[in-house]
Design a protein around this motif. Structure first.
Motif, mmCIF file in Angstrom:
data_model
loop_
_atom_site.group_PDB
_atom_site.id
_atom_site.type_symbol
_atom_site.label_atom_id
_atom_site.label_comp_id
_atom_site.label_asym_id
_atom_site.label_seq_id
_atom_site.Cartn_x
_atom_site.Cartn_y
_atom_site.Cartn_z
ATOM 1 N N ASP A 13 67.032 53.919 38.279
ATOM 2 C CA ASP A 13 68.399 54.387 38.058
ATOM 3 C C ASP A 13 69.404 53.332 38.517
ATOM 4 O OD1 ASP A 13 70.551 56.176 37.548
ATOM 5 O OD2 ASP A 13 70.490 56.900 39.620
ATOM 6 N N LEU A 14 69.149 52.747 39.683
ATOM 7 C CA LEU A 14 70.037 51.704 40.219
ATOM 8 C C LEU A 14 70.098 50.500 39.292
ATOM 9 C CD1 LEU A 14 71.714 50.295 42.426
ATOM 10 C CD2 LEU A 14 69.548 49.668 43.535
ATOM 11 N N HIS A 15 68.930 49.960 38.937
ATOM 12 C CA HIS A 15 68.910 48.737 38.135
ATOM 13 C C HIS A 15 69.372 48.996 36.703
ATOM 14 C CE1 HIS A 15 67.231 46.998 41.619
ATOM 15 N NE2 HIS A 15 66.007 47.469 41.464
ATOM 16 N N ALA A 16 69.074 50.188 36.184
ATOM 17 C CA ALA A 16 69.541 50.530 34.843
ATOM 18 C C ALA A 16 71.059 50.655 34.807
ATOM 19 C CB ALA A 16 68.893 51.827 34.376
ATOM 20 N N SER A 17 71.652 51.171 35.885
ATOM 21 C CA SER A 17 73.110 51.312 35.918
ATOM 22 C C SER A 17 73.783 49.944 35.860
ATOM 23 C CB SER A 17 73.551 52.077 37.169
ATOM 24 O OG SER A 17 73.338 51.323 38.352
ATOM 25 N N ASN A 18 73.211 48.965 36.556
ATOM 26 C CA ASN A 18 73.769 47.607 36.505
ATOM 27 C C ASN A 18 73.535 46.968 35.136
ATOM 28 O OD1 ASN A 18 74.898 47.453 39.112
ATOM 29 N ND2 ASN A 18 72.896 47.014 40.008
ATOM 30 N N LEU A 19 72.378 47.253 34.531
ATOM 31 C CA LEU A 19 72.118 46.748 33.177
ATOM 32 C C LEU A 19 73.124 47.347 32.191
ATOM 33 C CD1 LEU A 19 70.290 45.130 31.219
ATOM 34 C CD2 LEU A 19 68.944 47.221 30.933
ATOM 35 N N MET A 20 73.428 48.633 32.341
ATOM 36 C CA MET A 20 74.405 49.274 31.466
ATOM 37 C C MET A 20 75.764 48.572 31.551
ATOM 38 S SD MET A 20 73.438 53.314 32.036
ATOM 39 C CE MET A 20 74.876 53.958 31.173
ATOM 40 N N ARG A 21 76.167 48.238 32.769
ATOM 41 C CA ARG A 21 77.444 47.524 32.923
ATOM 42 C C ARG A 21 77.382 46.171 32.212
ATOM 43 N NH1 ARG A 21 76.550 49.951 38.040
ATOM 44 N NH2 ARG A 21 78.090 51.578 38.454
ATOM 45 N N THR A 167 61.020 36.873 28.864
ATOM 46 C CA THR A 167 62.207 36.156 29.320
ATOM 47 C C THR A 167 62.464 36.515 30.777
ATOM 48 O OG1 THR A 167 63.227 36.210 27.123
ATOM 49 C CG2 THR A 167 64.695 35.831 28.987
ATOM 50 N N TYR A 168 62.694 35.498 31.616
ATOM 51 C CA TYR A 168 63.022 35.727 33.027
ATOM 52 C C TYR A 168 64.530 35.619 33.215
ATOM 53 C CZ TYR A 168 63.303 35.116 38.099
ATOM 54 O OH TYR A 168 63.618 35.262 39.423
ATOM 55 N N CYS A 169 65.124 36.649 33.808
ATOM 56 C CA CYS A 169 66.580 36.687 33.986
ATOM 57 C C CYS A 169 66.995 36.741 35.454
ATOM 58 C CB CYS A 169 67.157 37.894 33.262
ATOM 59 S SG CYS A 169 66.845 37.901 31.489
ATOM 60 N N GLY A 170 66.040 36.633 36.372
ATOM 61 C CA GLY A 170 66.342 36.799 37.787
ATOM 62 C C GLY A 170 65.941 38.188 38.244
ATOM 63 N N ASN A 171 66.295 38.519 39.486
ATOM 64 C CA ASN A 171 65.879 39.814 40.035
ATOM 65 C C ASN A 171 67.087 40.719 40.252
ATOM 66 O OD1 ASN A 171 64.892 41.885 42.029
ATOM 67 N ND2 ASN A 171 63.009 40.715 41.725
ATOM 68 N N PRO A 172 67.035 41.959 39.740
ATOM 69 C CA PRO A 172 68.190 42.862 39.867
ATOM 70 C C PRO A 172 68.496 43.264 41.298
ATOM 71 C CG PRO A 172 66.303 44.031 38.967
ATOM 72 C CD PRO A 172 65.948 42.577 38.972
ATOM 73 N N VAL A 173 67.535 43.087 42.205
ATOM 74 C CA VAL A 173 67.801 43.366 43.620
ATOM 75 C C VAL A 173 68.959 42.500 44.122
ATOM 76 C CG1 VAL A 173 66.849 43.056 45.939
ATOM 77 C CG2 VAL A 173 65.526 44.251 44.210
ATOM 78 N N MET A 174 69.036 41.260 43.613
ATOM 79 C CA MET A 174 70.128 40.377 44.015
ATOM 80 C C MET A 174 71.478 40.970 43.628
ATOM 81 S SD MET A 174 68.514 37.907 45.487
ATOM 82 C CE MET A 174 69.710 36.582 45.678
ATOM 83 N N ASP A 175 71.553 41.588 42.458
ATOM 84 C CA ASP A 175 72.799 42.231 42.020
ATOM 85 C C ASP A 175 73.122 43.441 42.893
ATOM 86 O OD1 ASP A 175 72.888 40.387 40.001
ATOM 87 O OD2 ASP A 175 72.185 41.746 38.452
ATOM 88 N N GLY A 369 66.577 33.250 42.564
ATOM 89 C CA GLY A 369 67.823 32.993 41.839
ATOM 90 C C GLY A 369 68.922 33.906 42.338
ATOM 91 N N GLY A 370 70.155 33.538 42.047
ATOM 92 C CA GLY A 370 71.297 34.276 42.563
ATOM 93 C C GLY A 370 71.583 35.548 41.795
ATOM 94 N N PRO A 371 72.667 36.225 42.178
ATOM 95 C CA PRO A 371 73.086 37.438 41.471
ATOM 96 C C PRO A 371 73.417 37.127 40.006
ATOM 97 C CG PRO A 371 74.250 37.196 43.571
ATOM 98 C CD PRO A 371 73.541 35.898 43.315
ATOM 99 N N GLY A 372 73.489 38.164 39.213
ATOM 100 C CA GLY A 372 73.812 38.002 37.801
ATOM 101 C C GLY A 372 72.670 38.335 36.877
ATOM 102 N N CYS A 373 71.559 38.836 37.438
ATOM 103 C CA CYS A 373 70.383 39.170 36.628
ATOM 104 C C CYS A 373 70.734 40.185 35.545
ATOM 105 C CB CYS A 373 69.276 39.718 37.522
ATOM 106 S SG CYS A 373 67.947 40.541 36.625
ATOM 107 N N SER A 374 71.478 41.216 35.913
ATOM 108 C CA SER A 374 71.795 42.291 34.972
ATOM 109 C C SER A 374 72.599 41.767 33.789
ATOM 110 C CB SER A 374 72.569 43.401 35.681
ATOM 111 O OG SER A 374 71.855 43.856 36.811
ATOM 112 N N VAL A 375 73.542 40.871 34.079
ATOM 113 C CA VAL A 375 74.354 40.280 33.016
ATOM 114 C C VAL A 375 73.504 39.374 32.136
ATOM 115 C CG1 VAL A 375 76.279 38.717 32.526
ATOM 116 C CG2 VAL A 375 76.504 40.447 34.311
#
Length: 391
Positions: A13-21, A167-175, A369-375
């Protein structure tokens, strides 16, 4: 474009909410229908979705779908069948441009199979950890999924070697950590807000499943008497209430539970005892030295089963990402009370072990990697969808 997202537990739910944004940012006309929780609903509300949008919205809350363990599957078989039917019917009725499934493989893989069979494009975000066990699922991933979006560097290579489009986009925990509310809060303010005293803290992160709590929390609590100058604080799991912890801590004045404060607790704790899983990575990113403690039912039998089916050398994401033992893992037969106390004492002091672990954490953050995985994930998904539509 129309996106159908399924997340079946609090972390999803947490990571999906950031993906939605991220999707809303990359595709201003995005319509998102989902199975998930309050955080995903919050992302939808932030967007201010029009009331006449008959596609977007919450179909089913994860609290109404969560089933864990073989016994739960047997006793809730009718409920599970009903959930699958509801999902299948809803997919066909609404026909999204893409189905995005997040972790939760027991439910999501059959749904992805159904979607693929009916001509709906499929993405997996936060892919099942088949590199650790159940490698047979790789065949299903290859058959049912158009694209995988991975969150760990080593698993990206693993799935690529299996012939999957990854595709690797980073880790959503960072976001999640970067975007947490009150990240600059002081230790004193954290203690005051949660009714804690001002002694240094040792965090206990004992898992989010009843079985994890049963076998790990009592063992962790045994450390209390060896650290009278510290206050022990349990990070309450979103799926539990205080009553779930009461039987373990009642009568012990040197331990308490806080809910919705895991990141704040980790960032202020001197050290932590942590079960395996994503919590080990979160603890490291928040720079809290840790000892991993993980016990299961069944004694020697569970120990044999674990080693028979596990395909990896370590159980913590910290060690898996670094490719070496940075944090001590007291898993099954490797656990002893003396080892736990010895490791924890080293990490609460200004020891070489503590400083080495904190240095390893710096390397870990670079690798993840840094924040921004969701984007980045949203951008890659939208780009792939546009290319697909053009073809």
């Amino acid at each position: 474009m129309k996106y159908y997202i399924i997340a079946g537990e609090p972390s999803g739910d947490l990571h999906a909410s950031n993906l939605m944004r991220g999707l809303y940012g990359e595709d201003p006309d995005a319509q998102i229908r989902f199975w998930g929780g309050d955080l995903m609903k919050g992302a939808l509300d932030e967007k201010g979705v029009s009331s006449d949008d008959d596609f977007s919205g919450l179909v089913r809350h994860y609290k109404d779908t969560a089933v864990m363990g073989a016994w739960d599957v047997l006793t809730h078989y009718g409920k599970i069948r009903k959930n699958f039917k509801t999902c299948y019917d809803d997919l066909l009725k609404n026909r999204p441009d893409v189905l995005i499934v997040i972790d939760y493989a027991g439910f999501n893989l059959p749904v992805a199979k159904y979607a693929k069979k009916n001509g709906i494009r499929t993405y997996y975000y936060i892919v099942p950890k088949t590199w650790a066990s159940l490698e047979g699922r790789n065949k299903k991933l290859k058959a049912y999924m158009d694209k995988l979006y991975t969150i760990l560097p080593f698993e990206t290579d693993y799935f690529g070697s299996k012939g999957l489009d990854v595709t690797y986009c980073g880790n959503p925990v960072m976001d999640a950590i970067e975007n947490r509310v009150g990240k600059d809060e002081s230790f004193d303010d954290f203690c005051t807000r949660n009714g804690l005293d001002k002694r240094p803290k040792i965090a206990l992160v004992a898992g989010s499943r009843k079985g994890e709590l049963k076998y790990n929390l009592p063992v962790m609590l045994k450390a209390i008497d060896s650290f009278p100058d510290y206050q022990f604080v349990i990070a309450g799991a979103p799926s539990f209430t205080y009553d779930d912890y009461r039987e373990y801590i009642e009568g012990n004045k040197n331990v308490t539970v806080v809910f919705g404060e895991t990141y704040h607790l980790m960032s202020h704790a001197r050290a932590a005892l942590v079960t395996s899983g994503t919590a080990t990575l979160e603890t490291a990113i928040l720079n809290c030295p840790q000892v991993v403690v993980y016990l299961m039912w069944g004694g020697w039998f569970s120990n044999w089963v674990a080693h028979m089916f596990m395909k990896v050398k370590w159980i913590s994401l910290v060690n898996l990402i670094l490719g070496r033992e940075s944090v001590k893992e007291l898993f099954q037969s490797a656990y002893s009370f003396d080892k736990m106390i010895s490791e924890l004492k080293a990490l609460t002091s200004e020891s070489e072990e503590r400083h080495k672990m904190l240095s390893d954490y710096d390397e870990l953050r670079e690798r993840v990697g840094g924040p921004g995985c969701s984007v980045r994930a949203a951008r890659a998904m939208v780009a792939d969808l546009k290319d697909t539509i053009k073809k």
